[in-house]
Enzyme design. Structure first.
Site, PDB file in Angstrom:
ATOM      1  N   LEU A 134      28.752  30.465  16.376  1.00 38.30           N
ATOM      2  CA  LEU A 134      29.848  29.755  15.721  1.00 38.30           C
ATOM      3  C   LEU A 134      29.412  28.310  15.546  1.00 38.30           C
ATOM      4  O   LEU A 134      28.750  27.738  16.418  1.00 38.30           O
ATOM      5  CB  LEU A 134      31.129  29.799  16.575  1.00 38.30           C
ATOM      6  CG  LEU A 134      31.757  31.170  16.826  1.00 38.30           C
ATOM      7  CD1 LEU A 134      32.988  31.021  17.722  1.00 38.30           C
ATOM      8  CD2 LEU A 134      32.146  31.845  15.517  1.00 38.30           C
ATOM      9  N   ASP A 135      29.789  27.702  14.422  1.00 36.27           N
ATOM     10  CA  ASP A 135      29.497  26.292  14.215  1.00 36.27           C
ATOM     11  C   ASP A 135      30.130  25.470  15.337  1.00 36.27           C
ATOM     12  O   ASP A 135      31.116  25.887  15.959  1.00 36.27           O
ATOM     13  CB  ASP A 135      30.059  25.818  12.871  1.00 36.27           C
ATOM     14  CG  ASP A 135      29.403  26.506  11.688  1.00 36.27           C
ATOM     15  OD1 ASP A 135      28.247  26.964  11.836  1.00 36.27           O
ATOM     16  OD2 ASP A 135      30.043  26.595  10.626  1.00 36.27           O
ATOM     17  N   ARG A 136      29.593  24.285  15.566  1.00 39.35           N
ATOM     18  CA  ARG A 136      30.101  23.405  16.624  1.00 39.35           C
ATOM     19  C   ARG A 136      31.627  23.253  16.552  1.00 39.35           C
ATOM     20  O   ARG A 136      32.330  23.301  17.564  1.00 39.35           O
ATOM     21  CB  ARG A 136      29.439  22.027  16.520  1.00 39.35           C
ATOM     22  CG  ARG A 136      29.884  21.053  17.609  1.00 39.35           C
ATOM     23  CD  ARG A 136      29.491  19.619  17.242  1.00 39.35           C
ATOM     24  NE  ARG A 136      28.065  19.404  17.266  1.00 39.35           N
ATOM     25  CZ  ARG A 136      27.398  18.940  18.327  1.00 39.35           C
ATOM     26  NH1 ARG A 136      28.042  18.651  19.440  1.00 39.35           N
ATOM     27  NH2 ARG A 136      26.091  18.770  18.252  1.00 39.35           N
ATOM     28  N   THR A 138      33.867  25.169  14.988  1.00 43.18           N
ATOM     29  CA  THR A 138      34.655  26.402  14.876  1.00 43.18           C
ATOM     30  C   THR A 138      34.987  26.906  16.273  1.00 43.18           C
ATOM     31  O   THR A 138      34.136  26.929  17.155  1.00 43.18           O
ATOM     32  CB  THR A 138      33.870  27.476  14.098  1.00 43.18           C
ATOM     33  OG1 THR A 138      33.596  26.989  12.785  1.00 43.18           O
ATOM     34  CG2 THR A 138      34.671  28.756  13.986  1.00 43.18           C
ATOM     35  N   ARG A 234      32.742  28.960   5.108  1.00 42.39           N
ATOM     36  CA  ARG A 234      32.933  27.603   4.581  1.00 42.39           C
ATOM     37  C   ARG A 234      32.364  27.477   3.169  1.00 42.39           C
ATOM     38  O   ARG A 234      32.986  26.877   2.281  1.00 42.39           O
ATOM     39  CB  ARG A 234      32.289  26.602   5.533  1.00 42.39           C
ATOM     40  CG  ARG A 234      32.913  26.613   6.929  1.00 42.39           C
ATOM     41  CD  ARG A 234      32.044  25.917   7.953  1.00 42.39           C
ATOM     42  NE  ARG A 234      31.894  24.502   7.629  1.00 42.39           N
ATOM     43  CZ  ARG A 234      31.003  23.704   8.221  1.00 42.39           C
ATOM     44  NH1 ARG A 234      30.175  24.205   9.142  1.00 42.39           N
ATOM     45  NH2 ARG A 234      30.931  22.440   7.887  1.00 42.39           N
TER      46      ARG A 234
END
Length: 306
Positions: A134-136, A138, A234
């Site tokens: 997961l992105d930082r 998210t 995104r």
């Protein structure tokens, strides 16, 4: 010290080679099989065996795996929220503004560091194996395998579409259709190395979305992935003109949330006993408050879904 795993070959699998059985039935990766072969860790009916040996019903396969001797990251004390745990996996509710795993100059303060400490306090060693990232910024569910065999099995489920990930997002504006599919290839951004973009030469990427609620200038969406490209949700939402609210890379800043409003809400997969498992992470407070603002701006008398 080694962990000994014993398997009894069923009638269904007779005629397979040892290699086919370990790869296709037990779901060990090719690399793991090579390692087991080098260390002579595979036996059949108590004797050494070569990989192309044909199996008969009721043969006994024994695999001796070396015990884990490292977490792969430095254990560091920190809070983690466990959503589910069994002998094979653990699911953590990742907060926003935290990396999953050390990268670049960041070697501490990640979810992996805190999970390693959790295992350490229980006097067990499991190499930290996230099945997805997961992105930082998210939040939400992230699944970790506790051993190489489980990792290989779950990676196969991801490939087959049996491991399903569902997200909740708040986006700018509202897609015209209540349900939709975005099928657009994603690759490196032509101008910014740290970004992705929809490009003809990119990798196949499919995202599905549906309305949960709508407001005057926003929508609360359920989003599911059929592929797992970097920044896929995104990029795809920005591509159709509805970027995730607060996404500073693919959209614009928001005065009401300090990160992109994207949350990994649910994971579904098949457990080691062939039973389906589902784990959910509740919507975090910052996204709840953002949606309450969006609803109030549309209709001050309306009640939020939360």
């Amino acid at each position: 010290m080694k962990h000994i795993h014993t398997f009894l070959v069923s009638t269904e699998h007779q005629g397979l080679t040892v290699e086919e059985y370990i790869r296709d039935v037990l779901h060990y990766s090719g690399r793991a099989i090579q390692r087991l072969t080098r260390t002579k860790s595979i036996r059949m009916n108590g004797k050494s065996v070569y990989l192309q040996k044909k199996l008969a019903a009721h043969d006994q396969i024994t695999i001796a795996e070396p015990a884990e001797d490292t977490y792969g990251v430095e254990p560091q004390q920190g809070a983690i929220e466990i959503l589910y745990e069994d002998t094979d996996v653990i699911v953590i509710n990742k907060p926003p503004n935290m990396l999953v795993h050390p990268t670049g100059q960041t070697e501490q303060g990640t979810l992996a560091n805190y999970l390693a400490h959790y295992f350490q306090t229980r006097q067990t060693i499991h190499r930290i194996r996230p099945l997805h990232r997961l992105d930082r910024d998210t939040s939400g569910c992230i699944l970790f395998a506790k051993d190489a065999k489980t990792q290989a099995r779950l990676e196969q489920q991801m490939h087959n579409g049996e491991l399903k990930r569902t997200y909740t997002a708040i986006v700018d504006g509202c897609p015209t259709a209540k349900k939709g599919m975005i099928d657009a290839r994603i690759g490196q951004h032509p101008a910014f190395p740290n970004r992705r973009a929809v490009v003809p030469e990119g990798e196949p990427a499919i995202t599905r979305y549906e309305w949960l609620e709508t407001a005057k200038d926003a929508a609360l969406l359920r989003i599911s992935l059929e592929t797992g490209r970097t920044h896929q949700i995104r990029v795809h939402m920005a591509y159709i003109g509805h970027p995730v609210t607060g996404d500073r890379m693919y959209g614009k800043r928001s005065a009401y949330i300090s990160r992109q409003a994207l949350h990994a809400a649910c994971l579904r997969w098949i457990g080691h006993d062939d039973q389906p498992l589902e784990v959910r992470a509740p919507l975090p407070l910052d996204m709840k408050r953002l949606w309450e603002r969006k609803k109030a701006a549309s209709d001050p008398s309306s009640d939020s879904a939360f």
